[in-house]
Enzyme design. Structure first.
Site, PDB file in Angstrom:
ATOM      1  N   PRO A  11      14.552  32.617 -40.493  1.00 56.93           N
ATOM      2  CA  PRO A  11      13.487  33.465 -41.008  1.00 56.93           C
ATOM      3  C   PRO A  11      12.201  33.434 -40.186  1.00 56.93           C
ATOM      4  O   PRO A  11      11.797  32.380 -39.689  1.00 56.93           O
ATOM      5  CB  PRO A  11      13.232  32.906 -42.413  1.00 56.93           C
ATOM      6  CG  PRO A  11      13.764  31.518 -42.376  1.00 56.93           C
ATOM      7  CD  PRO A  11      14.942  31.548 -41.439  1.00 56.93           C
ATOM      8  N   ASN A  12      11.614  34.621 -40.087  1.00 52.77           N
ATOM      9  CA  ASN A  12      10.312  34.857 -39.443  1.00 52.77           C
ATOM     10  C   ASN A  12      10.338  34.764 -37.920  1.00 52.77           C
ATOM     11  O   ASN A  12       9.324  35.029 -37.267  1.00 52.77           O
ATOM     12  CB  ASN A  12       9.235  33.911 -40.029  1.00 52.77           C
ATOM     13  CG  ASN A  12       9.032  34.141 -41.507  1.00 52.77           C
ATOM     14  OD1 ASN A  12       8.766  35.278 -41.921  1.00 52.77           O
ATOM     15  ND2 ASN A  12       9.191  33.123 -42.317  1.00 52.77           N
ATOM     16  N   ARG A  19       3.308  36.144 -34.271  1.00 53.34           N
ATOM     17  CA  ARG A  19       3.188  35.169 -35.363  1.00 53.34           C
ATOM     18  C   ARG A  19       2.569  33.866 -34.855  1.00 53.34           C
ATOM     19  O   ARG A  19       3.150  33.193 -33.990  1.00 53.34           O
ATOM     20  CB  ARG A  19       4.592  34.890 -35.904  1.00 53.34           C
ATOM     21  CG  ARG A  19       4.664  33.780 -36.910  1.00 53.34           C
ATOM     22  CD  ARG A  19       6.099  33.302 -37.090  1.00 53.34           C
ATOM     23  NE  ARG A  19       6.162  32.288 -38.113  1.00 53.34           N
ATOM     24  CZ  ARG A  19       7.172  31.432 -38.235  1.00 53.34           C
ATOM     25  NH1 ARG A  19       8.207  31.489 -37.414  1.00 53.34           N
ATOM     26  NH2 ARG A  19       7.155  30.544 -39.177  1.00 53.34           N
ATOM     27  N   TYR A  24       3.447  29.125 -31.766  1.00 50.64           N
ATOM     28  CA  TYR A  24       4.779  29.544 -31.299  1.00 50.64           C
ATOM     29  C   TYR A  24       4.763  30.259 -29.947  1.00 50.64           C
ATOM     30  O   TYR A  24       5.824  30.594 -29.422  1.00 50.64           O
ATOM     31  CB  TYR A  24       5.422  30.443 -32.363  1.00 50.64           C
ATOM     32  CG  TYR A  24       5.624  29.739 -33.687  1.00 50.64           C
ATOM     33  CD1 TYR A  24       6.465  28.627 -33.780  1.00 50.64           C
ATOM     34  CD2 TYR A  24       4.951  30.154 -34.832  1.00 50.64           C
ATOM     35  CE1 TYR A  24       6.632  27.953 -34.984  1.00 50.64           C
ATOM     36  CE2 TYR A  24       5.122  29.493 -36.049  1.00 50.64           C
ATOM     37  CZ  TYR A  24       5.955  28.400 -36.116  1.00 50.64           C
ATOM     38  OH  TYR A  24       6.129  27.735 -37.309  1.00 50.64           O
ATOM     39  N   ASN A  75      18.063  27.732 -34.385  1.00 49.53           N
ATOM     40  CA  ASN A  75      16.691  27.588 -34.851  1.00 49.53           C
ATOM     41  C   ASN A  75      16.672  28.132 -36.274  1.00 49.53           C
ATOM     42  O   ASN A  75      16.589  29.347 -36.480  1.00 49.53           O
ATOM     43  CB  ASN A  75      15.696  28.340 -33.963  1.00 49.53           C
ATOM     44  CG  ASN A  75      14.256  28.072 -34.410  1.00 49.53           C
ATOM     45  OD1 ASN A  75      14.011  27.544 -35.496  1.00 49.53           O
ATOM     46  ND2 ASN A  75      13.305  28.443 -33.557  1.00 49.53           N
ATOM     47  N   ALA A  78      12.264  27.917 -41.265  1.00 52.78           N
ATOM     48  CA  ALA A  78      11.891  27.123 -42.449  1.00 52.78           C
ATOM     49  C   ALA A  78      13.103  26.651 -43.255  1.00 52.78           C
ATOM     50  O   ALA A  78      12.984  25.692 -44.027  1.00 52.78           O
ATOM     51  CB  ALA A  78      10.952  27.938 -43.333  1.00 52.78           C
ATOM     52  N   GLU A  99      20.069  21.704 -32.408  1.00 55.15           N
ATOM     53  CA  GLU A  99      18.945  22.128 -33.233  1.00 55.15           C
ATOM     54  C   GLU A  99      17.786  22.480 -32.302  1.00 55.15           C
ATOM     55  O   GLU A  99      17.502  21.732 -31.362  1.00 55.15           O
ATOM     56  CB  GLU A  99      18.508  20.987 -34.164  1.00 55.15           C
ATOM     57  CG  GLU A  99      17.274  21.330 -34.971  1.00 55.15           C
ATOM     58  CD  GLU A  99      16.612  20.113 -35.615  1.00 55.15           C
ATOM     59  OE1 GLU A  99      16.847  18.985 -35.150  1.00 55.15           O
ATOM     60  OE2 GLU A  99      15.842  20.332 -36.557  1.00 55.15           O
ATOM     61  N   HIS A 101      13.656  24.039 -32.045  1.00 57.31           N
ATOM     62  CA  HIS A 101      12.395  24.537 -32.601  1.00 57.31           C
ATOM     63  C   HIS A 101      11.421  24.756 -31.454  1.00 57.31           C
ATOM     64  O   HIS A 101      11.348  23.927 -30.528  1.00 57.31           O
ATOM     65  CB  HIS A 101      11.781  23.541 -33.587  1.00 57.31           C
ATOM     66  CG  HIS A 101      12.669  23.251 -34.752  1.00 57.31           C
ATOM     67  ND1 HIS A 101      12.858  24.142 -35.781  1.00 57.31           N
ATOM     68  CD2 HIS A 101      13.455  22.185 -35.026  1.00 57.31           C
ATOM     69  CE1 HIS A 101      13.718  23.635 -36.641  1.00 57.31           C
ATOM     70  NE2 HIS A 101      14.102  22.452 -36.205  1.00 57.31           N
ATOM     71  N   ARG A 108       3.727  18.237 -37.444  1.00 59.38           N
ATOM     72  CA  ARG A 108       2.977  19.238 -38.221  1.00 59.38           C
ATOM     73  C   ARG A 108       2.839  18.792 -39.693  1.00 59.38           C
ATOM     74  O   ARG A 108       2.690  17.614 -39.938  1.00 59.38           O
ATOM     75  CB  ARG A 108       3.675  20.602 -38.061  1.00 59.38           C
ATOM     76  CG  ARG A 108       3.680  21.071 -36.588  1.00 59.38           C
ATOM     77  CD  ARG A 108       4.421  22.378 -36.425  1.00 59.38           C
ATOM     78  NE  ARG A 108       3.772  23.440 -37.197  1.00 59.38           N
ATOM     79  CZ  ARG A 108       4.346  24.632 -37.442  1.00 59.38           C
ATOM     80  NH1 ARG A 108       5.544  24.898 -36.954  1.00 59.38           N
ATOM     81  NH2 ARG A 108       3.707  25.537 -38.146  1.00 59.38           N
TER      82      ARG A 108
HETATM   83  C1  DQA Z   1      10.244  26.570 -36.289  1.00 58.45           C
HETATM   84  C2  DQA Z   1       9.602  25.390 -37.014  1.00 58.45           C
HETATM   85  C3  DQA Z   1       9.741  25.533 -38.514  1.00 58.45           C
HETATM   86  O1  DQA Z   1       9.083  24.452 -39.161  1.00 58.45           O
HETATM   87  C4  DQA Z   1       9.107  26.822 -38.993  1.00 58.45           C
HETATM   88  O2  DQA Z   1       9.315  26.986 -40.375  1.00 58.45           O
HETATM   89  C5  DQA Z   1       9.565  28.006 -38.223  1.00 58.45           C
HETATM   90  C6  DQA Z   1       9.711  27.890 -36.778  1.00 58.45           C
HETATM   91  C7  DQA Z   1      10.005  26.489 -34.766  1.00 58.45           C
HETATM   92  O3  DQA Z   1      10.746  27.127 -34.024  1.00 58.45           O
HETATM   93  O4  DQA Z   1       9.056  25.818 -34.345  1.00 58.45           O
HETATM   94  O5  DQA Z   1       9.753  29.076 -38.776  1.00 58.45           O
HETATM   95  O6  DQA Z   1      11.658  26.524 -36.512  1.00 58.45           O
END
Ligand code: DQA
Length: 148
Positions: A11-12, A19, A24, A75, A78, A99, A101, A108
């Site tokens: 998501p996102n 964003r 990011y 990735n 959240a 994994e 990110h 954080r």
């Molecule tokens: C994220 C880190 C997560 O904590 C966050 O909710 C994201 C992006 C990252 O790529 O840094 O949506 O996965």
């Protein structure tokens, strides 16, 4: 025939570029996909690169990766911090899982220290921004024993 490398984004992550760029970066997800395509092209391995905001769809795609992929880069956004469904789906796999990110969730907010992906992953790459995807592609192919 060689199985594809799956890169799944949660998501996102469709909002990358605009964003919270201070966290990011300014690279869009489309640009990340293009650089992964360029990187993998010489290996002859197909790339499946997707993003979803829906948890169920992400679980479906993780299951699909289990049947079809040589390795998975995930990735989970959240859902990393909330989804037992993602954890269970990953535990059903028998392929290398990285994994990923862009940021370093451990540095954080406290709620980001809950992580349902890392315990089910082969390795984790965090805090390197968009470059993390390039590193993940290299290492996923190595873990899958694919010569590049
Ligand atoms: C994220 C880190 C997560 O904590 C966050 O909710 C994201 C992006 C990252 O790529 O840094 O949506 O996965």
């Amino acid at each position: 025939m060689t199985k594809p490398l799956y890169i799944l984004n949660g998501p996102n992550l469709n909002l990358l570029g605009t964003r919270e760029p201070e966290i990011y970066g300014t690279t869009t997800l489309a640009a990340i996909e293009k650089s992964c395509e360029d990187q993998i092209a010489k290996s002859g391995i197909p790339l499946v690169f997707r993003q979803t905001n829906a948890q169920g769809e992400l679980v479906d795609w993780i299951q699909e990766a289990g049947r079809a992929a040589c390795a998975l880069i995930l990735n989970a956004g959240a859902y990393t911090h909330s989804s037992i469904a993602v954890f269970d789906a990953l535990n059903a796999l028998s392929l290398p899982v990285i994994e990923l990110h862009l940021s370093n969730p451990a540095a954080r907010e406290a709620f980001r220290r809950t992580n349902y992906v890392a315990p089910a992953a082969t390795a984790s790459i965090c805090g390197l921004g968009a470059k993390g995807y390039q590193i993940a592609v290299t290492e996923a192919l190595r873990l899958a024993n694919i010569k590049t």
